[in-house]
Design an enzyme around this catalytic site. Structure first.
Site, short mmCIF file in Angstrom:
data_model
loop_
_atom_site.label_atom_id
_atom_site.label_comp_id
_atom_site.label_asym_id
_atom_site.label_seq_id
_atom_site.Cartn_x
_atom_site.Cartn_y
_atom_site.Cartn_z
N ASP A 1 43.95 -25.56 6.96
CA ASP A 1 42.83 -25.08 6.17
C ASP A 1 41.76 -26.16 5.99
O ASP A 1 40.57 -25.91 6.19
CB ASP A 1 43.33 -24.58 4.81
CG ASP A 1 44.34 -25.53 4.18
OD1 ASP A 1 44.55 -26.62 4.72
OD2 ASP A 1 44.94 -25.17 3.14
N CYS B 1 11.67 -13.99 5.44
CA CYS B 1 12.34 -13.08 4.51
C CYS B 1 12.20 -11.62 4.89
O CYS B 1 12.81 -10.76 4.26
CB CYS B 1 11.83 -13.29 3.09
SG CYS B 1 10.10 -12.79 2.86
N ASP C 1 55.05 -13.25 11.72
CA ASP C 1 55.32 -14.30 12.69
C ASP C 1 56.81 -14.53 12.89
O ASP C 1 57.19 -15.36 13.72
CB ASP C 1 54.65 -15.61 12.25
CG ASP C 1 54.10 -16.40 13.42
OD1 ASP C 1 53.71 -15.77 14.43
OD2 ASP C 1 54.09 -17.64 13.35
N LYS D 1 62.61 -15.58 2.43
CA LYS D 1 61.92 -16.49 1.52
C LYS D 1 60.65 -15.88 0.95
O LYS D 1 60.18 -16.30 -0.10
CB LYS D 1 61.60 -17.80 2.24
CG LYS D 1 62.82 -18.63 2.56
CD LYS D 1 62.41 -19.99 3.11
CE LYS D 1 63.63 -20.88 3.36
NZ LYS D 1 63.26 -22.21 3.89
N CYS E 1 -2.18 -4.48 5.97
CA CYS E 1 -2.09 -5.45 4.87
C CYS E 1 -1.87 -6.86 5.40
O CYS E 1 -2.38 -7.83 4.85
CB CYS E 1 -0.97 -5.05 3.92
SG CYS E 1 -1.19 -3.45 3.13
N CYS F 1 6.75 -11.22 8.16
CA CYS F 1 7.29 -12.55 7.81
C CYS F 1 8.66 -12.71 8.46
O CYS F 1 9.58 -11.92 8.18
CB CYS F 1 7.41 -12.70 6.29
SG CYS F 1 8.12 -14.27 5.77
N CYS G 1 0.81 -1.22 0.00
CA CYS G 1 0.00 0.00 0.00
C CYS G 1 0.84 1.26 0.00
O CYS G 1 0.32 2.36 -0.23
CB CYS G 1 -0.94 0.01 1.19
SG CYS G 1 -0.11 0.10 2.80
N CYS H 1 8.24 -14.93 -0.17
CA CYS H 1 8.80 -16.27 0.03
C CYS H 1 7.75 -17.35 0.13
O CYS H 1 8.11 -18.53 0.29
CB CYS H 1 9.68 -16.29 1.28
SG CYS H 1 8.78 -16.03 2.82
#
Length: 1087
Positions: A787, A60, A397, A367, A68, A57, A41, A83
């Site tokens: 990792d 989402c 380090d 290195k 409404c 909601c 609206c 959604c």
């Protein structure tokens, strides 16, 4: 946050804190708050009865006002327009048919008010004591709005039906929204208190003619729903793909760029994927028949060779299954950076993009050359992202003063380089690689000053390189008394194994400006404390120290880690990752976004498969279709909360509808299950609410934790959760408080001195003692490949990861193109996999009952057991030489049916590879290099890794971590031809020699025994040539440079010369051999 200090060095355990040099201040401004409009609206969404922003909601958060929302629940289909999730009853709303019992809503006075708010609420008199106000219900002094003499009409100031304004009724309406449509929920101000404007209304018409439950309003609602149905129909007709829409048609309000998804999946074409899957199934069937024949037809005169070959083939088949099935669901992804900007970067408003802390790790400046690290840092500082949202932390380090001084020079050069990059929008933004690229640098550059400024910048960069190289040359010889700083103070890191923690803020929001007067991103130097007797856990420990110190100083909700040689090749890489992380639907469950590794400086043929495109473009795409790619150590954007060991948010299942057709006892059972599940959800909601409350009052929480640590009795249960947090995260109250802030942010009440002291505290060497760091929190310890282990733990917590491949590679790095360095790199990776396999985190038995999917588990199992393939591979590569030297073979004489299974298996192997290359785009040369180096690494580095892993785990013999060299000769590919002998070269060299000897002996024996022996020889020769061809790059690396005699000529010359020499010496090929007695002339005349 404000920090004003230079290099801060200290030790928390020794109660030492020294400020060596002072620097500027850092500040962070709080973002402004915005409003929301109903997407149906156009009115303001408004507030709930508790004073919170109204959210219809919970899935989402589609912006809908209460009116409404109530109409949709009473007379609509009761689902969210975006959604399609069924609306739940909210506090203050009436119950409708289909609502379930919810324990967390205590609202008896409104539960059965089926008329809703009614028109009575809308017909409040303007002279009423309590006027409508726009703000929190708990505000002590709400702002009262007096009627204005000039009442704005409903139609933008025009008369309605020629009725004067004084005859219009007044209805409260939320005004001052700016007229623009808003998108997903935005933070709401505590002290908004916006005035309410009166709204004109025609008294001769129905009260509801202007909205709110009237027939006209219902027609507007129905028209809006028809437009949405038309929108979804248009999208479905186009197969869900992009379609031509210019955004100017009001028929499609949801197609506004800011409302569209930020990314999408691009499934592989079924014409490419279905044949690929079919050939995998066929290959499985053929494997079954092949092994049935192999097991039921042993070779009795060569039983040992047959048994070894069958065991090796079974292992290869299992390894293939573990590698193949995680590639069953490959996908591609596409991002929309323009939509990201539309959603989070409104014109004239502060950027709403999330802050990012970027980590760069380095150890040895000899290195890992400082110039390489400097280029990485410069590309970070010049990234295309809001300046106040980027912070760069460099972990040294090795506590090297060379790195510190080089970073100081880099911060000065950045004041010139960053504005140049952003002014002309150049790519890449690492100066070394930008000036080295061979391309038309005038392309798309229209400013006439570009050429002049580029030349000046290149001269400045050459001077910068001279200064950095001078520092490197000076650092080659360490003074006996150690290094001293410019003011004569001894460098705190002179003893690499025993030094305090050090922090230096080089650049910041108010501590560093470029040549144009603009602020620069924050740049912080960090060197954690090291003392003898402590296990510092190498790179994983350094990354965890960066996590803690960044949480204290900036606490961005997202982290990006890079190796010192991986620079930003795409300045929009962070935005690419934010398309997934900040997506309202997908982002909350994403723990990290992994980018593929791309490399510079690799020889054209990629002799040792440094690009590893088969893994990055085939395996990782397959994993992205399951639960996400594995973490590969660099080029990865993390969610900070995922690194803290929290579980992924649970996905809410849609509520089931009640049914009256079932017996009462069945309904009772179902309702009981739902009630139990509702209690669990309620508990989780309370836990999450507690985390939000703790985050909202972080300074108070930190104070409670700090004061309650000293003397907690057993009966004081209120402080137990805080104590558990300290046992998990450590004894820093500031850091513990920061973990409660899911969206990031720092403590505003803390002083700069307190923050610096706390930062030194969290990088002290004993901070992680008796905590869960390295076990459940941060980078996980226990393997040199931290990792894989870290990503595995996140996936076990239910998170998923995303694989992002931008059109322009996000990051590029350097790879060890020398054979010895490459094998040492592969050795380190394989050793980490062996350590994981022998630990409690082995995916064969860890993580069941969590959120890890079974296909994802197969990929992790394959990533940990692949080094063990070295034993069957070494044995299998030795069999051809043994068969040629002994004259025996691993298979009996093949029948026609057996030959069919062998041929079918070879066809399936090649067909699988060709179809993989087809849907992935990997070239056949890249695939072949990968196959070759799989054999080279398997018989050398993987073999040594297994023995080293067994020694380390079972006998406690640790191996040194070797940092891969990141620098080389100035000559192109000069490092490729450097020969460095290591023990890793022995196994493949031995295999080459014995197989070449076997070929020579086999051919000589066949020639010596006649034509009947050539048939069996072909199978043995094929077997031996398979080994030699796979080891050919290794042989080429042993031979030397390209400007010498080609390797293939040397190999074939040796082979053919040996064969013909043996033929000439040992056999007489011009006389046929006879099996009968030798007849010679005796000299007697028998006649």
């Amino acid at each position: 946050m404000e920090v004003s200090a230079g290099l801060v060095a200290g030790s928390h355990n020794r109660n030492e804190l020294v400020v060596i040099r002072r620097d500027g201040n850092l500040e962070s401004a709080a973002p402004k708050q915005l409003q929301q409009l109903c997407q149906i609206c156009g009115d303001d969404v408004g507030l709930t009865v508790d004073g919170e922003l109204f959210v219809a909601c919970n899935e989402c958060a589609f912006p809908i006002c209460r009116t409404c929302y109530e109409y949709e629940r009473r007379e609509g289909n009761q689902v969210c327009p975006q959604c399609k999730t069924r609306f739940k009853r909210l506090k203050g709303c009436a119950r409708v048919d289909g609502d379930e019992e919810e324990d967390d809503i205590d609202d008896l006075e409104n539960e059965f008010n089926f008329d809703g708010r009614g028109r009575q609420d809308m017909q409040q008199s303007p002279s009423h004591e309590s006027m409508f106000h726009y703000g929190r219900a708990s505000d002590p002094d709400p702002q009262v709005v007096q009627p204005q003499p000039q009442v704005p009409l409903l139609t933008n100031g025009e008369m309605v039906d020629d009725i004067p304004p004084e005859q219009h009724a007044l209805v409260p309406s939320f005004m001052g929204s700016g007229g623009g449509r808003r998108i997903h929920p935005l933070p709401f101000s505590e002290n908004s208190g916006l005035p309410v404007q009166p709204r004109s209304m025609d008294p001769s018409k129905d009260l509801a003619a202007y909205g709110y439950g009237s027939v006209a309003w219902k027609e507007r609602m129905e028209n809006w729903k028809q437009k949405q149905d038309k929108l979804h129909t248009t999208r479905s007709e186009n197969g869900g793909k992009d379609w031509d829409y210019d955004g100017g048609d009001p028929e499609f309000p949801l197609m506004d760029g800011a409302r569209q998804p930020l990314s999408r999946k691009l499934p592989i074409s079924s014409s490419q994927l279905n044949p690929y899957r079919m050939i995998i199934i066929i290959r499985l069937v053929v494997l079954g028949f092949f092994f049935h024949y192999r097991v039921t037809h042993p070779v009795h005169d060569a039983y040992a060779l047959w048994l070894i070959s069958v065991i090796c083939e079974i292992w290869f088949a299992v390894s293939w299954i573990l590698d193949q099935f995680p590639k069953w669901l490959p996908i591609d992804r596409e991002t929309y950076l323009d939509r990201l900007s539309l959603r989070y970067e409104k014109e004239g408003q502060p950027s709403q993009l999330s802050p990012v802390d970027i980590f760069v790790s380095t150890v040895d400046p000899l290195k890992e050359p400082p110039l390489v690290t400097a280029n990485t840092v410069l590309s970070i500082l010049a990234v295309d992202y809001p300046i106040d949202k980027v912070s760069c932390y460099v972990s040294d380090d090795g506590a090297a003063m060379l790195t510190f001084e080089a970073l100081s020079e880099t911060s000065e050069f950045a004041k010139k380089w960053v504005p140049f990059c952003k002014k002309f929008n150049i790519e890449p933004r690492a100066p070394e690689w930008y000036f080295a690229q061979k391309m038309d640098y005038l392309k798309d550059k229209v400013l006439p000053s570009f050429v002049k400024e580029r030349r000046a910048m290149k001269r400045d960069y050459e001077e910068f390189k001279v200064r950095i190289n001078a520092l490197v040359a000076k650092a080659q010889k360490v003074p006996e008394e150690g290094w001293t700083m410019q003011d004569g103070t001894p460098w705190p890191g002179n003893n690499v194994r025993d030094h305090p923690g050090m922090i230096q803020v080089f650049l910041g929001q108010s501590g560093g400006f470029d040549t144009d007067g603009n602020e620069l991103p924050r740049l912080v130097y960090v060197s954690r404390e090291k003392r003898p007797g402590f296990n510092h856990h190498k790179k994983a420990g350094a990354m965890n120290a960066l996590v803690r110190v960044s949480a204290v100083l900036t606490n961005a909700p997202y982290l990006l880690n890079l190796d010192c040689d991986h620079y930003f090749n795409n300045s929009k890489a962070i935005r690419e990752s934010m398309c997934f992380m900040m997506d309202p639907l997908l982002g909350k469950r994403v723990c990290y976004v992994q980018f593929p590794q791309r490399f510079d400086g690799i020889d054209r043929s990629d002799r040792y498969a440094n690009r590893n495109t088969v893994f990055f473009d085939i395996n990782m795409k397959g994993l992205d279709g399951i639960q996400g790619p594995i973490y590969v150590g660099t080029g990865c954007v993390f969610r900070r909360q995922a690194l803290y060991g929290f579980d992924a948010p649970k996905t809410k299942k849609p509520p089931t509808r009640t049914c009256n057709c079932l017996p009462k006892w069945c309904c009772a059972c179902c309702s009981g299950k739902r009630k139990k599940k509702s209690k669990k959800t309620k508990f989780e909601m309370k836990r999450n609410a507690r985390r939000v409350d703790a985050g909202a009052s972080a300074p108070e929480t930190a104070l409670v934790v700090k004061e309650g640590t000293d003397g907690v009795e057993g009966g004081n249960l209120a402080l137990m959760p805080e104590l558990k947090l300290e046992k998990k995260f450590g004894q820093s109250s500031v850091f513990v408080a920061s973990t409660m802030l899911e969206d990031g942010g720092t403590l505003k009440s803390a002083s700069p001195a307190a923050l610096l002291k706390e930062a030194i505290h969290v990088i002290s060497c004993g901070y992680e003692d008796k905590t869960e760091w390295g076990n459940e929190v941060g980078w996980i310890y226990g393997s040199v490949t931290e990792d894989i282990l870290t990503g595995f733990k996140m996936h076990c917590h239910g998170w998923r990861s995303i694989y992002c491949i931008p059109a322009r590679p996000a990051f590029k790095g350097s790879a060890p193109i020398n054979l010895s360095d490459r094998l040492n790199q592969v050795l380190r990776w394989a050793l980490g996999s062996v350590e994981i396999f022998l630990s409690r985190h082995c995916p064969l038995w860890y993580g069941y009952g969590g959120g890890l999917k079974w296909l994802e588990r197969l990929s992790y199992i394959n990533a940990t057991i692949y080094p063990w393939t070295s034993f069957p591979l070494l044995a299998y590569c030795t069999l051809p030489a043994v068969c040629l030297l002994t004259g025996k073979f691993i298979t009996p004489e093949l029948s026609n049916a057996a030959s069919l299974w062998f041929i079918s298996l070879f066809i399936c192997i090649f067909a699988t590879s060709l179809l993989e290359m087809r849907w992935s785009g990997v070239g056949i040369d890249e695939w072949w290099r990968n196959e070759q180096f799989w054999v080279i690494g398997g018989v050398s580095a993987h073999l040594f890794a297994v023995f080293q892993g067994l020694l380390k785990v079972l006998a406690g013999v640790d191996t040194n971590f070797t940092v891969t060299s990141k620098g080389g000769d100035d000559e192109e590919f000069a490092e490729l031809y450097v020969f460095k002998w290591t023990a890793l070269l022995i196994p493949p060299t031995t295999l080459l020699v014995i197989n070449l000897i076997g070929v020579v002996a086999g051919v000589s024996n066949a020639i010596n025994n006649g034509y009947e022996s050539w048939g069996p020889l072909f199978g043995k020769l094929f077997f031996a040539f398979w080994v030699i061809v796979h080891l050919y790059p290794f042989l080429k690396g042993l031979m030397g440079r390209q400007n010498r005699t080609p390797t293939i000529i040397i190999v074939w010359s040796i082979l053919l010369a040996s064969i013909f020499s043996l033929l000439w010496v040992r056999v007489n090929p011009f006389l046929a051999k006879s099996d009968g007695p030798v007849l010679e002339e005796c000299g007697l005349d028998c006649n």
